[in-house]
Design a protein around this motif. Structure first.
Motif, short mmCIF file in Angstrom:
data_model
loop_
_atom_site.label_atom_id
_atom_site.label_comp_id
_atom_site.label_asym_id
_atom_site.label_seq_id
_atom_site.Cartn_x
_atom_site.Cartn_y
_atom_site.Cartn_z
N ARG A 38 24.48 1.59 11.61
CA ARG A 38 24.97 1.12 12.90
C ARG A 38 23.85 1.10 13.92
O ARG A 38 23.72 0.17 14.71
CB ARG A 38 26.13 2.01 13.40
CG ARG A 38 27.43 1.76 12.68
CD ARG A 38 28.58 2.49 13.33
NE ARG A 38 28.44 3.93 13.32
CZ ARG A 38 28.73 4.73 12.30
NH1 ARG A 38 29.18 4.21 11.17
NH2 ARG A 38 28.59 6.03 12.39
N ARG A 39 23.00 2.14 13.92
CA ARG A 39 21.88 2.20 14.86
C ARG A 39 20.92 1.05 14.60
O ARG A 39 20.44 0.39 15.52
CB ARG A 39 21.16 3.54 14.73
CG ARG A 39 19.98 3.64 15.65
CD ARG A 39 19.28 4.95 15.53
NE ARG A 39 18.04 4.91 16.30
CZ ARG A 39 17.06 5.74 16.13
NH1 ARG A 39 17.15 6.71 15.25
NH2 ARG A 39 15.97 5.64 16.84
N THR A 40 20.62 0.81 13.33
CA THR A 40 19.70 -0.27 12.98
C THR A 40 20.25 -1.62 13.45
O THR A 40 19.52 -2.43 14.02
CB THR A 40 19.46 -0.29 11.46
OG1 THR A 40 18.92 0.97 11.07
CG2 THR A 40 18.51 -1.38 11.06
N ARG A 41 21.55 -1.85 13.21
CA ARG A 41 22.15 -3.12 13.65
C ARG A 41 22.09 -3.23 15.17
O ARG A 41 21.80 -4.30 15.71
CB ARG A 41 23.59 -3.23 13.16
CG ARG A 41 23.69 -3.53 11.68
CD ARG A 41 25.09 -3.93 11.29
NE ARG A 41 26.09 -2.94 11.63
CZ ARG A 41 26.54 -1.99 10.82
NH1 ARG A 41 26.07 -1.92 9.60
NH2 ARG A 41 27.45 -1.14 11.22
N ALA A 42 22.35 -2.14 15.88
CA ALA A 42 22.31 -2.16 17.34
C ALA A 42 20.89 -2.43 17.84
O ALA A 42 20.69 -3.19 18.79
CB ALA A 42 22.82 -0.84 17.90
N GLU A 43 19.90 -1.82 17.20
CA GLU A 43 18.51 -2.05 17.59
C GLU A 43 18.10 -3.50 17.34
O GLU A 43 17.41 -4.10 18.16
CB GLU A 43 17.58 -1.10 16.85
CG GLU A 43 17.69 0.34 17.34
CD GLU A 43 16.88 1.31 16.49
OE1 GLU A 43 16.46 0.95 15.37
OE2 GLU A 43 16.68 2.44 16.96
N LEU A 44 18.53 -4.07 16.23
CA LEU A 44 18.21 -5.47 15.94
C LEU A 44 18.87 -6.40 16.96
O LEU A 44 18.26 -7.36 17.42
CB LEU A 44 18.65 -5.84 14.52
CG LEU A 44 17.83 -5.22 13.40
CD1 LEU A 44 18.47 -5.52 12.05
CD2 LEU A 44 16.40 -5.71 13.43
N ALA A 45 20.11 -6.10 17.31
CA ALA A 45 20.81 -6.91 18.31
C ALA A 45 20.10 -6.81 19.66
O ALA A 45 19.93 -7.82 20.36
CB ALA A 45 22.26 -6.47 18.44
N ALA A 46 19.68 -5.61 20.03
CA ALA A 46 18.97 -5.44 21.31
C ALA A 46 17.63 -6.19 21.28
O ALA A 46 17.24 -6.79 22.28
CB ALA A 46 18.74 -3.95 21.57
N ALA A 47 16.95 -6.17 20.15
CA ALA A 47 15.68 -6.89 20.04
C ALA A 47 15.90 -8.39 20.18
O ALA A 47 15.11 -9.09 20.83
CB ALA A 47 15.02 -6.57 18.70
N ARG A 48 17.00 -8.92 19.61
CA ARG A 48 17.30 -10.34 19.74
C ARG A 48 17.59 -10.71 21.20
O ARG A 48 17.11 -11.72 21.71
CB ARG A 48 18.50 -10.72 18.87
CG ARG A 48 18.15 -10.95 17.42
CD ARG A 48 19.28 -11.62 16.68
NE ARG A 48 20.47 -10.79 16.65
CZ ARG A 48 20.76 -9.92 15.70
NH1 ARG A 48 19.93 -9.77 14.68
NH2 ARG A 48 21.86 -9.22 15.75
N VAL A 49 18.36 -9.86 21.89
CA VAL A 49 18.68 -10.12 23.30
C VAL A 49 17.40 -10.09 24.13
O VAL A 49 17.18 -10.95 24.99
CB VAL A 49 19.70 -9.09 23.83
CG1 VAL A 49 19.83 -9.16 25.34
CG2 VAL A 49 21.05 -9.31 23.16
#
Length: 65
Positions: A38-49
């Motif tokens: 979940r943390r990895t997915r959240a970090e990837l989403a934040a990086a995309r934003v």
């Protein structure tokens, strides 16, 4: 005879305790693995934003020049 029964009961208790501990460790590992994903997915989403916001800012600055 009673001593053997008591020793057998103690052995079963010890074995069950070890099995319970092993199951608890497995459960904890699954929980931690899920949290990591979940943390990895959240970090990837934040990086995309952040990348999209940077692109918008860069395009706006290029238009101003």
């Amino acid at each position: 005879m009673a001593v053997a029964a008591l020793a057998g009961a103690a052995g079963l208790w010890w074995h069950r305790r070890r099995v319970d501990q092993a199951l608890a460790v497995e459960r904890l590992e699954r929980v931690l693995e899920g949290a990591l994903h979940r943390r990895t997915r959240a970090e990837l989403a934040a990086a995309r934003v952040l990348a999209e916001a940077t692109d918008v800012i860069n395009r706006a600055q290029a238009r101003e020049q």
